[in-house]
Structures are given as structure tokens and as C-alpha cells.
Write an enzyme that holds these catalytic residues in place. Sequence first.
Site, PDB file in Angstrom:
ATOM      1  N   ASP A 121       0.829  -1.199   0.000  1.00 25.99           N
ATOM      2  CA  ASP A 121       0.000   0.000   0.000  1.00 25.99           C
ATOM      3  C   ASP A 121       0.874   1.264   0.000  1.00 25.99           C
ATOM      4  OD1 ASP A 121      -2.066   1.921   0.596  1.00 25.99           O
ATOM      5  OD2 ASP A 121      -3.192   0.334   1.591  1.00 25.99           O
TER       6      ASP A 121
ATOM      7  N   THR B 247      -7.047   3.765  -1.826  1.00 28.85           N
ATOM      8  CA  THR B 247      -6.786   2.365  -1.512  1.00 28.85           C
ATOM      9  C   THR B 247      -7.787   1.412  -2.147  1.00 28.85           C
ATOM     10  OG1 THR B 247      -5.773   3.003   0.584  1.00 28.85           O
ATOM     11  CG2 THR B 247      -6.519   0.729   0.392  1.00 28.85           C
TER      12      THR B 247
ATOM     13  N   LYS C  80      -5.696  -4.342   5.789  1.00 30.63           N
ATOM     14  CA  LYS C  80      -6.937  -3.571   5.619  1.00 30.63           C
ATOM     15  C   LYS C  80      -8.033  -4.468   5.049  1.00 30.63           C
ATOM     16  CE  LYS C  80      -4.749   0.913   4.663  1.00 30.63           C
ATOM     17  NZ  LYS C  80      -4.628   2.005   3.665  1.00 30.63           N
TER      18      LYS C  80
END
Length: 551
Positions: free
Chosen positions: A44, A83, A165
Site C-alpha cells: 500500500d 486504496t 486492511k
Amino acid sequence: MKRSLARLFTPALLAAAAPALAQPAAPPAPAQTPPKLIVVISVDQYSADLFAEYRTSYTGGLARLQQGVVFPKGYQSHAATETCPGHSTILTGNRPGHTGIIANEWIDQSVTREDKTVYCAEDPSVPGTTSSNYTVSNMRLKVPTLGTYMKNANPASRVISISGKDRAAVMMGGKAVDQIWWWAGRGFTSYKGTPLTPLVSQVNMAVDKMLDADRPAMDLPDFCKSVDRAVQVTPNLAVGNGRFARKGGDFKNFRASPEYDAAVLALGSKLVEEQKLGNGGATDLLILGLSANDYIGHTYGTRGAEMCIQQANLDQNLGQFFDMLDAAGIDYMVALTADHGGNDLPEREREQAITDAERSDPALAPRQANMMLQAKTSFKGDLILGGGPFGDFYLGKQLTPAQKATVLKEAVAYYRANRQVAAVFTKAELIAAPAPAGPPESWSLLTEAKASFDPERSGDFLVLLKPRVTPISDPDGGYVATHGSPWDYDRRVPILFWRKGMAHMEQPQGVETVDILPTIAAQIGLALPRTGIDGKCLDLDPGAASSCPAN
């Protein structure tokens, strides 16, 4: 380096991750033989700039991947470089306009709850939930993923998705996973109603034990000394020379540290062993979302000692993970990329002579714009709705068609007049725009915006800020830097492929993350639909032959 790495992989985590029986490394497989395990890794907020800055300093897993096929100029080609949209492109072969994942959050005025904001990986129909207190769901993803195609072709293929996540695990895993896990604040969890397995409970206990202890400051590698300097962001906040020291029980700062990725890799290692991934009759898929890079970039910026220490540990942790796969004798292929890039904090950029770096004007926030529009039109209520100073804005549902036309005209003029705004596109303009085509580095802002546009979910108008305008007006709130712009520091990401015996090649031309799905499909002999996929197969053969199927 080894000392700081030992602090990450504590004996408890190593015990949780270690294979039960090590085997000799697998020999190189013939080119025509599909690998037994595909490992897809998203780091990320791993920009192409970050990769370029540190690639010569890597000595572990990221050094290994550079021996394979390197695309240093990959693109998350769309404008909404966040994201959730980014992760939705990696294993679907589709841009956000087709995945339906236009942002991390968007406004849906048709939902019955008071909170009209919808989180990209939630089910808003669950009673009592909000966009910040939600039930995780994959219902928002409109297209299949690699795992779905693999299991449709051969149900014996196993698909496991793990991330720091939830949105990364969901968007890459898709709707056909055998197991899916993400970090939920105090341990890994899964969809509502999915019980923790004994293995996941074991890893959670190992991480919990690690976090109960104080963590001393991490070592600073020699190559990080040049960026080890404090930068005063506000009178109350300085960043740039941190070492990730943490008191026992501090779960919040755990996310913004290299330990976070270590926990994901520990769970991934243990699941490889337990599920015997790469040892069945069909190719398996392991998806790993490493999120620490993003939290560190937001909290400390991308150019200080904190990010440098993260890069060193990410490299070494990946090296240990690949060593584990080698020792297990698995024939595996790795694809590594990122969901988006990121820009450094403007205070440090200005110290380095980037004089146009600045924070966003508070007047761009929806609340401020609404006050102006109410005064201008005499209309009541929320005339526009949005999540921040840029991105999608929605006209209030209560407005009549005539009122909407008036508010749209005034709102577009208001944002276009602000010196920090690069462009404003209306929904009508985006509908009329041609579909993206050609090299992603040549696209206009309108084309980038079109790649993120879904007529069902996108706003009535879209605001894009100028380069190096950080859309965080007040950094005292916790984050000092971010991403989400249409500019190359947010769009460009590395794309790396590696398999033992693969010939090295570096291709500097612009390619897209949507190309990863068809490229992997070609490597495992997986037939894909002829239509409905934006990406194209990337040729991983440096010679005259092609690793892609003939048209």
C-alpha cells in the site's frame, strides 16, 4: 538490519510462521509448466518514486524480485488514486469505472440510514451500521477477480486473501475465496459469522504477546542516515527522525510500523503450511495486502527516516517469506505492485525547494462551499455533499431539477475560481468523454477521470487539485501526508514479476495494473473472457517469443 528484523519477527511470530517440515528448494520449472502457487502482493502506497529511491539499497525480497521482470513505470491509471479503487484494479483487470469502486467512500442518497456515505467494502443495508461502523461485504465489487476465474476453471484451486486492511483483502480476493482475513484492531478477523480458526487464533495470540511488550527503537540502516532529520509540521508536531519505539499495548501505533506487515506475512506463512498451498493438483492463489507503508506515509511522510526504516524491513521481511516458500519446495510465482503512490508532506518539500507545495484551502471543504452556495442561491439544506476538498461532489437530493441546475452552475464556478483547483468536470462531461485508450502516461485529466467514473455511483461533478496540493488543511489531526490525486506521484507504481528460472527483463514503458490479471492468467494457462476486461497481457519473455497467448 538483522537486529531490527529480529525485533519484528519475535520468537512467537516465528513459531507461528515456521513450516512444519522444510524441504529442498524447488528446481526451476519448465516455462510451459504453470506455477503451483501464485503469490500476489500489494504494498500500500508504494509509489514508483519510492521504489526508484530505494531499489539499489534492497538486499532481501525486493532485491530478489528485481531479478525477474520489472516494470518500473506501472500505472494505477485512473484519477481516484485511493486504496479501495487501486486494489480493485489489481486482480480484476478492470479500471474503477468498471469495478464500481470509484473511491474509498462515496455518497448514496438512496440508503435509508441517516449516514449517506457508503464505505467501499461495507453492506449499508445492515441495520444500525454506518460508513465508519460497518459490516464488511464484497457486494460493492461489480466484476470477477482472478480467484473467481481460477475456481470456475478448476474448483480445486484454493484462494486465500490476507491484508492489514479489510478493503484490500476484499477487493483483491473478490467473491470466491476459501479464506479471507484482515486486521481488525486487536487481531485478524473475517466476514461476520466466520469463526476464527485455531491457526488464526494462534497467530492473533502471538501478535498480542508481541504487542504487550515494549518495543525499543529500531536500528537505523546506514543508507537511511541522509534522510534522518526532523521536520516541524506544526508547533505541536515534528516528523522525520522517528524509530518506531512503542509502549506495550499500543495497538494504534502498531499499524504505522513495520511490525504490521510482519504480522500479515506471519499469518500468510502459516496458512501456506496448513493449507498445503502449492502442493495440490491445481494452481493456488495467495493474496497479501501489506498496509504498513500507507500508514507510515500518512503519519510521517514518504521521505524521512521512518519510511526508510520501513523500506529496509519490508525488504527483509519479504526475503524471509520467500525463503520459507523455497524451503517448502514450492514452485511459486510472485507478482508485486501497489494500489497507489503517495506524495510527501509539503513542509519537507518546501525545505527542499519545492516552493509550490502547500496544504489545501479550507474553503474547498464541502461545508464552506455549502455556506457560499446557500448565500448565493437562498436555497436551504446541504446543497452539495462530499467527503473532502476534492473528488466527487453530489447535489442534494431534495433539490428540484431547476434548483440542481442552478447549484451545479454556481458550485462549478466556485471551485474553478479557486487557485488550487486544476479541473472540474461535470457528470455530463464525464459521460460524454471517450473511453481511456493509449499509453497511460499520455492521458489527459479528463481521461484519467473517465477511468474512475461510474454513472451509478460517481458524483454530479468532480474536483481535481493542482500538483503538490495536499488535501489535508490541518495536519494536527494525525495525518501529515496523503494521496488521491491524478498526478504521477500518486498514479505511478512498480509492477514486478518473479519466478525461479525466469529470465530478467526491465521494460520502462508505461503499463497498467489492470494488465496484471491477464498476465498471470497467461502464466497459468487460464482462459479469460474475450470482452469485459480493460487490461492486456504483458509479455514476460525478453526474447522474440511471447508469454502471452496469440490473439
